[in-house]
Design a protein around this motif. Structure first.
Motif, PDB file in Angstrom:
ATOM      1  N   TYR A 217       0.817  -1.206   0.000  1.00  0.00           N
ATOM      2  CA  TYR A 217       0.000   0.000   0.000  1.00  0.00           C
ATOM      3  C   TYR A 217       0.859   1.267   0.000  1.00  0.00           C
ATOM      4  O   TYR A 217       0.572   2.221  -0.709  1.00  0.00           O
ATOM      5  CB  TYR A 217      -0.939   0.016   1.207  1.00  0.00           C
ATOM      6  N   GLU A 218       1.902   1.286   0.818  1.00  0.00           N
ATOM      7  CA  GLU A 218       2.729   2.488   0.933  1.00  0.00           C
ATOM      8  C   GLU A 218       3.615   2.701  -0.287  1.00  0.00           C
ATOM      9  O   GLU A 218       4.234   3.768  -0.436  1.00  0.00           O
ATOM     10  CB  GLU A 218       3.593   2.420   2.186  1.00  0.00           C
ATOM     11  N   HIS A 219       3.664   1.717  -1.181  1.00  0.00           N
ATOM     12  CA  HIS A 219       4.519   1.812  -2.367  1.00  0.00           C
ATOM     13  C   HIS A 219       3.730   2.055  -3.651  1.00  0.00           C
ATOM     14  O   HIS A 219       4.336   2.212  -4.720  1.00  0.00           O
ATOM     15  CB  HIS A 219       5.337   0.530  -2.529  1.00  0.00           C
ATOM     16  N   PHE A 220       2.389   2.079  -3.571  1.00  0.00           N
ATOM     17  CA  PHE A 220       1.593   2.172  -4.792  1.00  0.00           C
ATOM     18  C   PHE A 220       1.888   3.441  -5.593  1.00  0.00           C
ATOM     19  O   PHE A 220       1.895   3.410  -6.833  1.00  0.00           O
ATOM     20  CB  PHE A 220       0.095   2.111  -4.468  1.00  0.00           C
ATOM     21  N   GLU A 221       2.131   4.545  -4.926  1.00  0.00           N
ATOM     22  CA  GLU A 221       2.384   5.788  -5.656  1.00  0.00           C
ATOM     23  C   GLU A 221       3.568   5.626  -6.609  1.00  0.00           C
ATOM     24  O   GLU A 221       3.476   5.934  -7.805  1.00  0.00           O
ATOM     25  CB  GLU A 221       2.632   6.940  -4.689  1.00  0.00           C
ATOM     26  N   SER A 246     -10.238  -2.902  -3.188  1.00  0.00           N
ATOM     27  CA  SER A 246      -9.748  -2.173  -2.026  1.00  0.00           C
ATOM     28  C   SER A 246      -9.803  -0.667  -2.265  1.00  0.00           C
ATOM     29  O   SER A 246      -9.308  -0.171  -3.288  1.00  0.00           O
ATOM     30  CB  SER A 246      -8.296  -2.575  -1.722  1.00  0.00           C
ATOM     31  N   PRO A 247     -10.391   0.117  -1.338  1.00  0.00           N
ATOM     32  CA  PRO A 247     -10.447   1.581  -1.512  1.00  0.00           C
ATOM     33  C   PRO A 247      -9.074   2.220  -1.671  1.00  0.00           C
ATOM     34  O   PRO A 247      -8.925   3.191  -2.424  1.00  0.00           O
ATOM     35  CB  PRO A 247     -11.134   2.056  -0.220  1.00  0.00           C
ATOM     36  N   ILE A 248      -8.068   1.690  -0.986  1.00  0.00           N
ATOM     37  CA  ILE A 248      -6.716   2.245  -1.100  1.00  0.00           C
ATOM     38  C   ILE A 248      -6.161   2.014  -2.497  1.00  0.00           C
ATOM     39  O   ILE A 248      -5.577   2.916  -3.117  1.00  0.00           O
ATOM     40  CB  ILE A 248      -5.791   1.630  -0.030  1.00  0.00           C
ATOM     41  N   VAL A 249      -6.332   0.804  -3.016  1.00  0.00           N
ATOM     42  CA  VAL A 249      -5.863   0.506  -4.366  1.00  0.00           C
ATOM     43  C   VAL A 249      -6.566   1.394  -5.383  1.00  0.00           C
ATOM     44  O   VAL A 249      -5.941   1.989  -6.278  1.00  0.00           O
ATOM     45  CB  VAL A 249      -6.090  -0.980  -4.709  1.00  0.00           C
ATOM     46  N   ARG A 250      -7.873   1.521  -5.255  1.00  0.00           N
ATOM     47  CA  ARG A 250      -8.663   2.295  -6.218  1.00  0.00           C
ATOM     48  C   ARG A 250      -8.306   3.780  -6.172  1.00  0.00           C
ATOM     49  O   ARG A 250      -8.310   4.462  -7.202  1.00  0.00           O
ATOM     50  CB  ARG A 250     -10.147   2.064  -5.971  1.00  0.00           C
ATOM     51  N   LYS A 251      -7.983   4.273  -4.979  1.00  0.00           N
ATOM     52  CA  LYS A 251      -7.596   5.677  -4.830  1.00  0.00           C
ATOM     53  C   LYS A 251      -6.330   5.978  -5.645  1.00  0.00           C
ATOM     54  O   LYS A 251      -6.297   6.929  -6.444  1.00  0.00           O
ATOM     55  CB  LYS A 251      -7.349   5.996  -3.352  1.00  0.00           C
ATOM     56  N   TRP A 252      -5.285   5.177  -5.452  1.00  0.00           N
ATOM     57  CA  TRP A 252      -4.029   5.420  -6.154  1.00  0.00           C
ATOM     58  C   TRP A 252      -4.173   5.181  -7.656  1.00  0.00           C
ATOM     59  O   TRP A 252      -3.599   5.906  -8.471  1.00  0.00           O
ATOM     60  CB  TRP A 252      -2.921   4.562  -5.573  1.00  0.00           C
ATOM     61  N   ALA A 253      -4.922   4.158  -8.035  1.00  0.00           N
ATOM     62  CA  ALA A 253      -5.132   3.883  -9.459  1.00  0.00           C
ATOM     63  C   ALA A 253      -5.832   5.055 -10.133  1.00  0.00           C
ATOM     64  O   ALA A 253      -5.454   5.475 -11.239  1.00  0.00           O
ATOM     65  CB  ALA A 253      -5.938   2.606  -9.638  1.00  0.00           C
ATOM     66  N   SER A 254      -6.837   5.609  -9.467  1.00  0.00           N
ATOM     67  CA  SER A 254      -7.570   6.742 -10.034  1.00  0.00           C
ATOM     68  C   SER A 254      -6.700   7.986 -10.136  1.00  0.00           C
ATOM     69  O   SER A 254      -6.715   8.697 -11.145  1.00  0.00           O
ATOM     70  CB  SER A 254      -8.805   7.033  -9.179  1.00  0.00           C
ATOM     71  N   GLU A 255      -5.909   8.252  -9.112  1.00  0.00           N
ATOM     72  CA  GLU A 255      -5.105   9.474  -9.077  1.00  0.00           C
ATOM     73  C   GLU A 255      -3.973   9.460 -10.104  1.00  0.00           C
ATOM     74  O   GLU A 255      -3.649  10.499 -10.678  1.00  0.00           O
ATOM     75  CB  GLU A 255      -4.521   9.682  -7.676  1.00  0.00           C
ATOM     76  N   ILE A 256      -3.377   8.277 -10.335  1.00  0.00           N
ATOM     77  CA  ILE A 256      -2.161   8.235 -11.157  1.00  0.00           C
ATOM     78  C   ILE A 256      -2.380   7.628 -12.540  1.00  0.00           C
ATOM     79  O   ILE A 256      -1.760   8.066 -13.516  1.00  0.00           O
ATOM     80  CB  ILE A 256      -1.057   7.465 -10.407  1.00  0.00           C
ATOM     81  N   LEU A 257      -3.277   6.654 -12.652  1.00  0.00           N
ATOM     82  CA  LEU A 257      -3.371   5.892 -13.901  1.00  0.00           C
ATOM     83  C   LEU A 257      -4.602   6.219 -14.747  1.00  0.00           C
ATOM     84  O   LEU A 257      -4.702   5.745 -15.892  1.00  0.00           O
ATOM     85  CB  LEU A 257      -3.367   4.387 -13.585  1.00  0.00           C
TER      86      LEU A 257
END
Length: 384
Positions: A217-221, A246-257
């Protein structure tokens, strides 16, 4: 001949994807077994997607899943409910898989009730108690308790022997994931969603990607920035990413990808769609354990976005590159595979170290031998 009562228990999508062929193997041998499948519901929609794909119907669903469930809740609830189920059904043997909280809780319930436990996918190790967490400890506990240990490869066998497990309790079967992948692969496959049917596999180097592990999780960015940079710099690359719920996965995917015409963010795919997507892709990028097995079935190079792996066989064989979770390392290793033809060809021409498609049948036969139901000897999987 008195049939033996077999209870197979699992609760998550990854378990189901590797255990449905085992369920079918046991149910095909009605001369030996009375087989009951119990699902805990640790996963819900994703679990039933896989069950439906294999045409497997559970006999009992414990329906434990709730919103924001903790490890303590999942483990304690499974333990309590499985204790009651085991007392009611009183099986001769309990079969579990892998390293989930379902596996841990069910095994503990079986031990408390003095029921023989059979562990499918025994002996996988990273030798790091916190990577993967909590799975590494779960699988160690189950292997210590199990009466029959089904190790996919010789690497897993040696892990168990080094921990003091007696050799006569261990059988080398191959990976049931190989059985499942071969069953799911279809020539000229039609996907269930139009986005995949419209993919141009000849124009683009399609990369199938997944990322979901909690220890990442802490490395997704950084991981996701590397992937976006790869797509930006390679006009012939298109990434397909079925995003974990997972909300955490979806958050980073939406923000970056998101908002990129060559990055396709999808809902989680049914297993047949996923297997056939991998088989048709150019390569795979993932932090998954299971995809290491599936990509080798179809000779697809893989960049493994993890610091450790419990399945070093594919790395040692040269089919998987352990890139870690650092942005620069993920970028550099992926670029190398995309641009160095010799590297790509070496990685895509490796003998599958995980199995031959016969693991599920071996498991059913070994359990029958354990109970003295057959004298037939079935050969172990000859892993590398």
């Amino acid at each position: 001949m008195n049939k033996k009562k077999v209870m197979i228990v699992f609760g998550t999508r990854p378990e189901a994807s590797k255990m449905c062929t085992v369920v079918k193997a046991f149910k095909n041998h009605t001369e030996w077994f009375e087989t009951q499948l119990v699902v805990t519901g640790q996963h819900k929609e994703q679990l039933y997607q896989v069950l439906d794909s294999f045409g497997v119907i559970p006999d009992l669903d414990l329906e434990i899943m709730k919103e924001n469930q903790s490890l303590a809740y999942v483990t304690s609830t499974i333990l309590q409910k499985m204790d009651s189920v085991l007392k009611t059904f009183n099986p001769d043997i309990l079969i579990v898989h892998g390293d989930t909280q379902t596996t841990f809780g069910a095994t503990l319930a079986g031990y408390f009730n003095k029921i023989a436990v059979c562990h499918v996918e025994a002996g996988l190790r990273t030798h790091n108690n916190y990577s993967p967490w909590p799975e590494e400890i779960n699988r160690k506990f189950v292997d210590d308790v199990a009466d029959l240990l089904f190790a996919p490869t010789k690497v897993n066998l040696h892990n168990l022997l080094n921990e003091g497990i007696k050799r006569e309790h261990i059988y080398i079967t191959g990976q049931t994931a190989v059985d499942a992948s071969l069953e799911m692969k279809v020539q000229n496959y039609t996907y269930s969603i139009d986005e995949l049917n419209n993919l141009n596999f000849e124009k683009y180097k399609i990369i199938t990607m997944t990322a979901h592990r909690r220890e990442n999780y802490e490395h997704f960015e950084g991981m996701f920035k590397a992937i976006r940079k790869i797509v930006d710099e390679n006009k012939d690359v298109l990434v397909v990413y079925p995003v974990h719920l997972s909300p955490i996965v979806r958050k980073w995917a939406s923000e970056i990808l998101s908002n990129h015409d060559r990055i396709m963010l999808l809902a989680p795919l049914d297993l047949p769609d996923m297997i056939n997507l991998i088989s048709n892709s150019y390569m795979v990028m993932s932090d998954s354990g299971g995809l290491q097995e599936e990509c080798t079935v179809f000779n697809k190079p893989m960049v493994l976005m993890r610091d450790t792996t419990e399945q070093p066989e594919a790395i040692e064989a040269g089919a998987v590159c352990l890139a870690g979770v650092d942005e620069a390392s993920i970028y550099e290793n992926t670029q190398r595979i995309l641009h160095d033809v010799d590297v790509y060809n070496r990685m895509s021409n490796v003998k599958n170290p995980f199995g031959d498609g016969k693991a599920s049948e071996r498991i059913a036969h070994y359990v029958a031998q354990y109970f003295g139901l057959t004298d037939h000897i079935i050969e172990a999987f000859d892993s590398l």
